[in-house]
Design a protein around this motif. Structure first.
Motif, PDB file in Angstrom:
ATOM      1  N   GLU A  74       0.827  -1.204   0.000  1.00  0.00           N
ATOM      2  CA  GLU A  74       0.000   0.000   0.000  1.00  0.00           C
ATOM      3  C   GLU A  74       0.865   1.260   0.000  1.00  0.00           C
ATOM      4  N   LEU A  75       1.964   1.239   0.741  1.00  0.00           N
ATOM      5  CA  LEU A  75       2.877   2.374   0.779  1.00  0.00           C
ATOM      6  C   LEU A  75       3.460   2.638  -0.600  1.00  0.00           C
ATOM      7  N   PHE A  76       3.850   1.577  -1.285  1.00  0.00           N
ATOM      8  CA  PHE A  76       4.377   1.717  -2.644  1.00  0.00           C
ATOM      9  C   PHE A  76       3.314   2.283  -3.578  1.00  0.00           C
ATOM     10  N   SER A  77       2.104   1.750  -3.528  1.00  0.00           N
ATOM     11  CA  SER A  77       1.016   2.193  -4.414  1.00  0.00           C
ATOM     12  C   SER A  77       0.706   3.665  -4.214  1.00  0.00           C
ATOM     13  N   HIS A  78       0.572   4.085  -2.961  1.00  0.00           N
ATOM     14  CA  HIS A  78       0.261   5.482  -2.678  1.00  0.00           C
ATOM     15  C   HIS A  78       1.392   6.400  -3.131  1.00  0.00           C
ATOM     16  N   GLY A  79       2.629   5.981  -2.891  1.00  0.00           N
ATOM     17  CA  GLY A  79       3.759   6.796  -3.291  1.00  0.00           C
ATOM     18  C   GLY A  79       3.823   7.009  -4.796  1.00  0.00           C
ATOM     19  N   MET A  80       3.596   5.956  -5.564  1.00  0.00           N
ATOM     20  CA  MET A  80       3.629   6.061  -7.017  1.00  0.00           C
ATOM     21  C   MET A  80       2.432   6.844  -7.553  1.00  0.00           C
ATOM     22  N   SER A  81       1.293   6.721  -6.897  1.00  0.00           N
ATOM     23  CA  SER A  81       0.090   7.440  -7.344  1.00  0.00           C
ATOM     24  C   SER A  81       0.260   8.953  -7.243  1.00  0.00           C
ATOM     25  N   GLU A  82       1.131   9.400  -6.357  1.00  0.00           N
ATOM     26  CA  GLU A  82       1.358  10.827  -6.186  1.00  0.00           C
ATOM     27  C   GLU A  82       1.956  11.476  -7.428  1.00  0.00           C
ATOM     28  N   TYR A  83       2.527  10.672  -8.318  1.00  0.00           N
ATOM     29  CA  TYR A  83       3.182  11.230  -9.498  1.00  0.00           C
ATOM     30  C   TYR A  83       2.222  11.510 -10.647  1.00  0.00           C
ATOM     31  N   VAL A  84       0.970  11.107 -10.533  1.00  0.00           N
ATOM     32  CA  VAL A  84       0.018  11.286 -11.638  1.00  0.00           C
ATOM     33  C   VAL A  84      -0.099  12.754 -12.063  1.00  0.00           C
ATOM     34  N   PRO A  85      -0.286  13.710 -11.149  1.00  0.00           N
ATOM     35  CA  PRO A  85      -0.356  15.118 -11.585  1.00  0.00           C
ATOM     36  C   PRO A  85       0.902  15.579 -12.304  1.00  0.00           C
ATOM     37  N   SER A  86       2.073  15.170 -11.822  1.00  0.00           N
ATOM     38  CA  SER A  86       3.324  15.559 -12.464  1.00  0.00           C
ATOM     39  C   SER A  86       3.444  14.960 -13.862  1.00  0.00           C
ATOM     40  N   VAL A  87       2.988  13.722 -14.023  1.00  0.00           N
ATOM     41  CA  VAL A  87       3.002  13.087 -15.339  1.00  0.00           C
ATOM     42  C   VAL A  87       2.088  13.839 -16.296  1.00  0.00           C
ATOM     43  N   CYS A  88       0.915  14.245 -15.811  1.00  0.00           N
ATOM     44  CA  CYS A  88      -0.033  14.986 -16.658  1.00  0.00           C
ATOM     45  C   CYS A  88       0.577  16.311 -17.117  1.00  0.00           C
ATOM     46  N   ILE A  89       1.236  17.022 -16.209  1.00  0.00           N
ATOM     47  CA  ILE A  89       1.868  18.294 -16.569  1.00  0.00           C
ATOM     48  C   ILE A  89       2.994  18.064 -17.571  1.00  0.00           C
ATOM     49  N   HIS A  90       3.767  16.997 -17.357  1.00  0.00           N
ATOM     50  CA  HIS A  90       4.852  16.667 -18.286  1.00  0.00           C
ATOM     51  C   HIS A  90       4.304  16.425 -19.687  1.00  0.00           C
ATOM     52  N   VAL A  91       3.231  15.660 -19.793  1.00  0.00           N
ATOM     53  CA  VAL A  91       2.635  15.361 -21.101  1.00  0.00           C
ATOM     54  C   VAL A  91       2.054  16.619 -21.724  1.00  0.00           C
ATOM     55  N   LEU A  92       1.432  17.448 -20.901  1.00  0.00           N
ATOM     56  CA  LEU A  92       0.814  18.669 -21.406  1.00  0.00           C
ATOM     57  C   LEU A  92       1.843  19.626 -22.003  1.00  0.00           C
ATOM     58  N   LYS A  93       3.093  19.543 -21.549  1.00  0.00           N
ATOM     59  CA  LYS A  93       4.146  20.422 -22.039  1.00  0.00           C
ATOM     60  C   LYS A  93       4.729  19.955 -23.372  1.00  0.00           C
ATOM     61  N   GLN A  94       4.365  18.769 -23.820  1.00  0.00           N
ATOM     62  CA  GLN A  94       4.922  18.272 -25.075  1.00  0.00           C
ATOM     63  C   GLN A  94       4.397  19.094 -26.251  1.00  0.00           C
ATOM     64  N   PRO A  95       5.272  19.489 -27.182  1.00  0.00           N
ATOM     65  CA  PRO A  95       4.872  20.376 -28.290  1.00  0.00           C
ATOM     66  C   PRO A  95       3.675  19.863 -29.087  1.00  0.00           C
ATOM     67  N   TRP A  96       3.642  18.581 -29.381  1.00  0.00           N
ATOM     68  CA  TRP A  96       2.545  18.072 -30.197  1.00  0.00           C
ATOM     69  C   TRP A  96       1.213  18.131 -29.453  1.00  0.00           C
ATOM     70  N   VAL A  97       1.243  17.992 -28.136  1.00  0.00           N
ATOM     71  CA  VAL A  97       0.013  18.094 -27.350  1.00  0.00           C
ATOM     72  C   VAL A  97      -0.500  19.527 -27.368  1.00  0.00           C
ATOM     73  N   LEU A  98       0.401  20.484 -27.162  1.00  0.00           N
ATOM     74  CA  LEU A  98       0.027  21.890 -27.220  1.00  0.00           C
ATOM     75  C   LEU A  98      -0.494  22.260 -28.610  1.00  0.00           C
ATOM     76  N   PHE A  99       0.117  21.673 -29.631  1.00  0.00           N
ATOM     77  CA  PHE A  99      -0.312  21.938 -31.010  1.00  0.00           C
ATOM     78  C   PHE A  99      -1.736  21.431 -31.245  1.00  0.00           C
ATOM     79  N   VAL A 100      -2.019  20.225 -30.795  1.00  0.00           N
ATOM     80  CA  VAL A 100      -3.352  19.650 -30.973  1.00  0.00           C
ATOM     81  C   VAL A 100      -4.400  20.470 -30.240  1.00  0.00           C
ATOM     82  N   LEU A 101      -4.106  20.842 -29.011  1.00  0.00           N
ATOM     83  CA  LEU A 101      -5.061  21.631 -28.222  1.00  0.00           C
ATOM     84  C   LEU A 101      -5.296  23.001 -28.852  1.00  0.00           C
ATOM     85  N   THR A 102      -4.217  23.617 -29.328  1.00  0.00           N
ATOM     86  CA  THR A 102      -4.342  24.934 -29.961  1.00  0.00           C
ATOM     87  C   THR A 102      -5.153  24.856 -31.244  1.00  0.00           C
TER      88      THR A 102
END
Length: 221
Positions: free
Chosen positions: A19-47
């Motif tokens: 459970e400690l491992f699962s919770h710790g890894m789950s905390e990275y979901v927001p950071s992963v989303c921000i990382h993906v959102l910063k990718q040029p092709w993602v910004l291009f598609v949204l724009t």
């Protein structure tokens, strides 16, 4: 704050450790989303989506709603993929912790204990790349106990184990969103020696970068 002690894993702590491992890894979901959102092709598609809908509808409401829906959908997809990765880990080496880490040569699993409460974990096993190296795995510290030096103490426990067992180095892998962990490992003495994008379609698509660190075990003088 009570003092912590580092000791070997016990079978009664199986569910708590997972459970400690699962919770710790789950905390990275927001950071992963921000990382993906910063990718040029993602910004291009949204724009492009926003501009096209704005031009066709002549109103801000539709493009704003569409982009918001795409962001929400992307968040759900990334969260699902990340949870699949966590489940994979739980079904891999964390499926049978004792067999994987407590019954094989060069392997061990430690916990950080505060008043009989597990607040941190780390494990080590022989590296697949060299029989002279150990790989550090499953480092995790409860969020409310970070900043107390527990992760550093766990890292040093691994290094001491490697030295006693006669290994030449300890290696580990970190993900692009684990910046705090990278700083911690560097403060202990680990050196970055390679960085690469995961060689899969989705790895290249979202620039999923893995950074490898190495701690050289100096021979006793």
């Amino acid at each position: 704050m009570a003092d912590y002690k580092i000791r070997g894993y016990q079978d009664s702590e199986y569910d708590v450790v997972r459970e400690l491992f699962s919770h710790g890894m789950s905390e990275y979901v927001p950071s992963v989303c921000i990382h993906v959102l910063k990718q040029p092709w993602v910004l291009f598609v949204l724009t492009c989506t926003f501009v096209c809908l704005l031009c066709s509808s002549k109103t801000f409401l539709l493009p704003v709603l569409a982009v918001t829906l795409l962001l929400a959908l992307g968040r759900q997809v990334l969260g699902y993929c990340w949870s699949m990765y966590i489940d994979h880990c739980l079904k891999e080496d964390l499926q049978d912790i004792r067999k994987t880490y407590m019954e094989s040569e060069g392997c061990h699993f430690w916990v950080a204990d505060i008043e009989d409460s597990i607040v941190g974990t780390v494990a080590v096993k022989p590296s697949d790349e060299s029989n002279k190296e150990l790989i550090l795995k499953r480092m995790s510290v409860r969020k409310d106990y970070r900043g107390l030096g527990i992760a550093k103490a766990l890292s040093r426990e691994v290094i001491c184990f490697a030295r006693r067992e006669g290994y030449e180095a300890v290696v580990l892998n970190t993900l692009m969103v684990q910046r705090e962990a990278q700083k911690m490992y560097e403060s202990v003495g680990f050196k970055k020696y390679i960085e690469y994008v995961m060689p899969t379609i989705y790895g290249r698509l979202i620039n999923f970068t893995i950074t490898k660190y190495r701690y050289e075990i100096l021979p006793a003088s």
